[in-house]
Scaffold this motif. Structure first.
Motif, PDB file in Angstrom:
ATOM      1  N   ASP A  19      28.478  44.648  50.211  1.00 39.02           N
ATOM      2  CA  ASP A  19      30.127  44.531  50.251  1.00 39.02           C
ATOM      3  C   ASP A  19      30.467  45.115  49.224  1.00 39.02           C
ATOM      4  O   ASP A  19      30.465  43.842  48.202  1.00 39.02           O
ATOM      5  CB  ASP A  19      29.946  43.166  51.508  1.00 39.02           C
TER       6      ASP A  19
ATOM      7  N   THR B  62      33.212  40.961  49.331  1.00 37.36           N
ATOM      8  CA  THR B  62      32.500  40.100  48.848  1.00 37.36           C
ATOM      9  C   THR B  62      31.606  39.742  48.112  1.00 37.36           C
ATOM     10  O   THR B  62      31.622  38.630  47.833  1.00 37.36           O
ATOM     11  CB  THR B  62      32.779  39.527  50.454  1.00 37.36           C
TER      12      THR B  62
ATOM     13  N   GLU C  32      28.422  40.558  49.157  1.00 37.54           N
ATOM     14  CA  GLU C  32      27.095  39.953  50.274  1.00 37.54           C
ATOM     15  C   GLU C  32      26.050  41.075  50.022  1.00 37.54           C
ATOM     16  O   GLU C  32      26.552  42.047  50.283  1.00 37.54           O
ATOM     17  CB  GLU C  32      27.880  39.599  51.783  1.00 37.54           C
TER      18      GLU C  32
ATOM     19  N   GLN D 178      18.797  37.516  52.454  1.00 39.73           N
ATOM     20  CA  GLN D 178      20.223  37.565  52.395  1.00 39.73           C
ATOM     21  C   GLN D 178      21.124  37.266  50.527  1.00 39.73           C
ATOM     22  O   GLN D 178      20.229  35.647  50.748  1.00 39.73           O
ATOM     23  CB  GLN D 178      21.577  36.780  53.477  1.00 39.73           C
TER      24      GLN D 178
ATOM     25  N   ARG E 286      24.338  36.575  47.731  1.00 45.22           N
ATOM     26  CA  ARG E 286      26.240  36.854  47.624  1.00 45.22           C
ATOM     27  C   ARG E 286      26.257  37.065  45.759  1.00 45.22           C
ATOM     28  O   ARG E 286      25.125  36.198  45.274  1.00 45.22           O
ATOM     29  CB  ARG E 286      26.498  36.194  47.526  1.00 45.22           C
TER      30      ARG E 286
ATOM     31  N   ASP F  90      38.430  35.808  51.309  1.00 41.75           N
ATOM     32  CA  ASP F  90      37.464  34.610  52.218  1.00 41.75           C
ATOM     33  C   ASP F  90      38.416  34.048  52.863  1.00 41.75           C
ATOM     34  O   ASP F  90      39.710  33.894  52.040  1.00 41.75           O
ATOM     35  CB  ASP F  90      36.756  33.848  51.012  1.00 41.75           C
TER      36      ASP F  90
END
Length: 419
Positions: A290, A293, A295, A337, A339, A419
């Protein structure tokens, strides 16, 4: 110098393409006439020389196929003449026979070391001379046949080299861009095959306005088979056509979205096993990132562990290993996952980097890689990739033994905070 040509005799089979040219060298004119007479019943072109020095001049302008030279001569002797003869540039092999009354083992050894192929004892027996010449012609015929085959092989190799150079250009064209800025982030690629063509592939494609797909592939083996499979896989992950890109899925509203990474790996696994029906398999790392963000959702299918390098320089290896693609039917894959924060970067690298090895057999480990990444933490994009690649080459003290490929995604942070 007295040229002599005679009719064909049954004892010697001449070269199919031309009469063999024989140079007889002796400082005795009587001996020259005797040997020429013994060759009279064979279809040779016979040339004589009264000294080694005269013979060298003949060899320079009209190279003979066979040389019959006396050992003991005024001026340059037979072994020295043979050495000089061997140093001359020739288009084909020359067969050299030394005439000698010497029979001592050391003398014979000295003659062989000078480059002679055979010996004849004096006085020369006509039948033995013809037999030795038949053997010499066999050797010459084998050399000529081998030279012809080598020429054909060189021609074939040159054709293959040309094809491989073109194949390399085509494979490099699969990476349409090696850099792109997305405003809030940038992606850089490195692809360096170890041969003309390789089994690695890296790339990226926009999924939508705020997401991008990144991937690294390493097909088992090397060479043409791996390169062909790479070309086919490139079509499955093409950024030019969402309809053909397996990483994209059309929603009920006709809008293309990204397929979950674990699902993509499973789909490719079944595709390779059911449709390609090849013994080759490949490792894969695919990340859906992303751009707003930071992510990251990724799948690791047998590929080296992805790396997250934080803005501070700290290095994290992430992922869960996973099975290669196209190896086991029904293989399951899990997503991972993480970030990225502003100043962080995601690095997808091939085993050409992670398995760099010193001449002593020491393989670089995660700590070694992390140290290199930290050393060049202030560099970005392509400069970072090149610096890391050069450092690994220096560490291994030799050229890489495997294809080297990598993707670096540098995240600068969203222009707006969602966010």
């Amino acid at each position: 110098m007295v040229p002599v040509a005679r009719a064909l005799g049954s004892e010697v089979t001449p070269c199919a393409s031309a009469r063999r040219r024989i140079l007889v060298v002796d400082d005795s004119r009587m001996q020259l006439r005797i040997i020429s007479a013994q060759l009279a019943r064979s279809d040779f072109e016979v040339i004589t020389a009264i000294s080694a020095e005269e013979a060298l001049g003949i060899c320079a302008h009209s190279p003979p196929d066979i040389v019959i030279s006396d050992w003991m001569m005024t001026g340059m002797n037979g072994p020295d003449f043979c050495r000089a003869f061997r140093r001359m540039e020739r288009a084909s092999y020359g067969y050299f026979i030394l005439l000698t009354s010497k029979s001592d083992t050391m003398d014979v050894s000295h003659g062989l070391e000078s480059g002679a192929d055979d010996f004849l004892s004096k006085p020369v027996n006509g039948s033995e001379l013809r037999a030795r010449l038949i053997a010499g012609q066999r050797i010459l015929a084998m050399h000529e046949e081998l030279s012809a085959k080598n020429a054909l092989l060189r021609s074939s190799q040159e054709a293959i080299e040309r094809d491989l150079r073109e194949a390399r250009k085509l494979q490099q064209s699969l990476v349409r861009e090696d850099y792109r800025s997305f405003g809030t982030a940038e992606v850089s690629l490195l692809l360096r095959p170890v041969g003309h063509v390789g089994g690695d592939l890296v790339g990226f494609f926009p999924i939508n306005a705020r997401r991008v797909g990144l991937y690294g592939i390493d097909v088992s083996g090397h060479g043409i088979t791996s390169a062909v499979m790479v070309a086919r896989l490139a079509g499955y992950l093409s950024g030019a056509s969402a309809e053909q890109n397996l990483a994209m899925v059309e929603s009920e509203f006709g809008i293309y979205e990204g397929r979950p990474p674990a699902e993509l790996a499973a789909m490719l696994n079944e595709l390779v096993l059911e449709e390609m029906q090849t013994e080759s398999y490949f490792t894969l790392v695919y990340a859906d990132v992303d751009l707003v963000t930071g992510e990251v959702v990724l799948v690791q299918a047998g590929h080296p562990y992805p790396v997250v390098q934080r803005r501070s320089g700290e290095v994290e290896f992430i992922g869960n290993g996973g099975l290669p693609v196209g190896l086991i039917a029904g293989a399951r894959y899990d997503s991972v996952q993480t970030r990225l924060h502003p100043g962080d970067r995601l690095i997808l690298l091939s085993d050409g980097m992670t398995e760099a090895m010193t001449p002593e057999g020491k393989m670089i480990d995660h700590d070694g890689l992390a140290a290199i990444f930290q050393k060049f933490a202030q560099l970005r994009g392509r400069a970072f990739l090149e610096a890391v690649s050069w450092e690994l080459d220096a560490w291994a003290q030799e050229a890489p033994a495997d294809d080297v490929s990598a993707v670096v995604f540098s995240f600068d942070g969203a222009k707006i905070n969602l966010d």
